[in-house]
Design a protein around this motif. Structure first.
Motif, PDB file in Angstrom:
ATOM      1  N   LEU A  36       0.822  -1.205   0.000  1.00 33.62           N
ATOM      2  CA  LEU A  36       0.000   0.000   0.000  1.00 33.62           C
ATOM      3  C   LEU A  36       0.858   1.258   0.000  1.00 33.62           C
ATOM      4  N   SER A  37       1.918   1.271   0.789  1.00 34.41           N
ATOM      5  CA  SER A  37       2.782   2.450   0.804  1.00 34.41           C
ATOM      6  C   SER A  37       3.517   2.619  -0.530  1.00 34.41           C
ATOM      7  N   LEU A  38       3.867   1.511  -1.173  1.00 33.98           N
ATOM      8  CA  LEU A  38       4.507   1.609  -2.489  1.00 33.98           C
ATOM      9  C   LEU A  38       3.540   2.131  -3.536  1.00 33.98           C
ATOM     10  N   VAL A  39       2.280   1.707  -3.477  1.00 34.76           N
ATOM     11  CA  VAL A  39       1.273   2.189  -4.428  1.00 34.76           C
ATOM     12  C   VAL A  39       1.005   3.668  -4.195  1.00 34.76           C
ATOM     13  N   LYS A  40       0.960   4.086  -2.916  1.00 30.99           N
ATOM     14  CA  LYS A  40       0.746   5.505  -2.612  1.00 30.99           C
ATOM     15  C   LYS A  40       1.905   6.357  -3.116  1.00 30.99           C
ATOM     16  N   PHE A  41       3.082   5.794  -3.216  1.00 28.52           N
ATOM     17  CA  PHE A  41       4.233   6.509  -3.753  1.00 28.52           C
ATOM     18  C   PHE A  41       4.258   6.445  -5.278  1.00 28.52           C
ATOM     19  N   TYR A  42       3.826   5.327  -5.839  1.00 26.95           N
ATOM     20  CA  TYR A  42       3.940   5.077  -7.273  1.00 26.95           C
ATOM     21  C   TYR A  42       3.039   5.999  -8.093  1.00 26.95           C
ATOM     22  N   ALA A  47       2.053  10.187 -12.159  1.00 27.16           N
ATOM     23  CA  ALA A  47       1.356  11.393 -12.622  1.00 27.16           C
ATOM     24  C   ALA A  47       2.343  12.501 -12.974  1.00 27.16           C
ATOM     25  N   LEU A  48       3.379  12.672 -12.172  1.00 30.50           N
ATOM     26  CA  LEU A  48       4.388  13.687 -12.476  1.00 30.50           C
ATOM     27  C   LEU A  48       5.167  13.341 -13.741  1.00 30.50           C
ATOM     28  N   TRP A  49       5.430  12.073 -13.934  1.00 28.91           N
ATOM     29  CA  TRP A  49       6.186  11.640 -15.109  1.00 28.91           C
ATOM     30  C   TRP A  49       5.385  11.839 -16.392  1.00 28.91           C
ATOM     31  N   ILE A  50       4.085  11.599 -16.327  1.00 25.33           N
ATOM     32  CA  ILE A  50       3.223  11.710 -17.501  1.00 25.33           C
ATOM     33  C   ILE A  50       2.829  13.164 -17.782  1.00 25.33           C
ATOM     34  N   SER A  51       2.775  14.010 -16.753  1.00 25.80           N
ATOM     35  CA  SER A  51       2.218  15.355 -16.920  1.00 25.80           C
ATOM     36  C   SER A  51       3.029  16.233 -17.877  1.00 25.80           C
TER      37      SER A  51
END
Length: 80
Positions: A36-42, A47-51
């Motif tokens: 869960l913590s990895l998904v919250k980070f991922y 989103a930043l990478w795609i934006s």
């Protein structure tokens, strides 16, 4: 003696480190990350990478619909 005290203090501040095997003044290492913590980070990272490319695509399409071809070329060189 000050150097020895400083080294001992620094060693004790490191997670899981100890100056002797039976020392009780050590900080335990952190637990491994959960899924869960990895998904919250991922997802924010994704989103930043795609934006960046997505905003460049939106700018180029808007200029392409509202301006001449020279303006599209200028927008493409400005994005880099």
């Amino acid at each position: 003696t000050t150097t020895t005290t400083t080294r001992t203090t620094l060693t004790q501040l490191r997670a899981g480190a100890s100056s002797s095997p039976d020392s009780k003044n050590t900080i335990p290492p952190p637990p491994p990350p959960t899924n869960l913590s990895l998904v919250k980070f991922y997802f924010p990272c994704l989103a930043l990478w795609i934006s960046g490319p997505l905003l460049s695509l939106v700018d180029t399409s808007f200029i392409g619909l509202s301006a001449k071809a020279g303006a599209v070329g200028a927008a493409g060189s400005a994005a880099q």
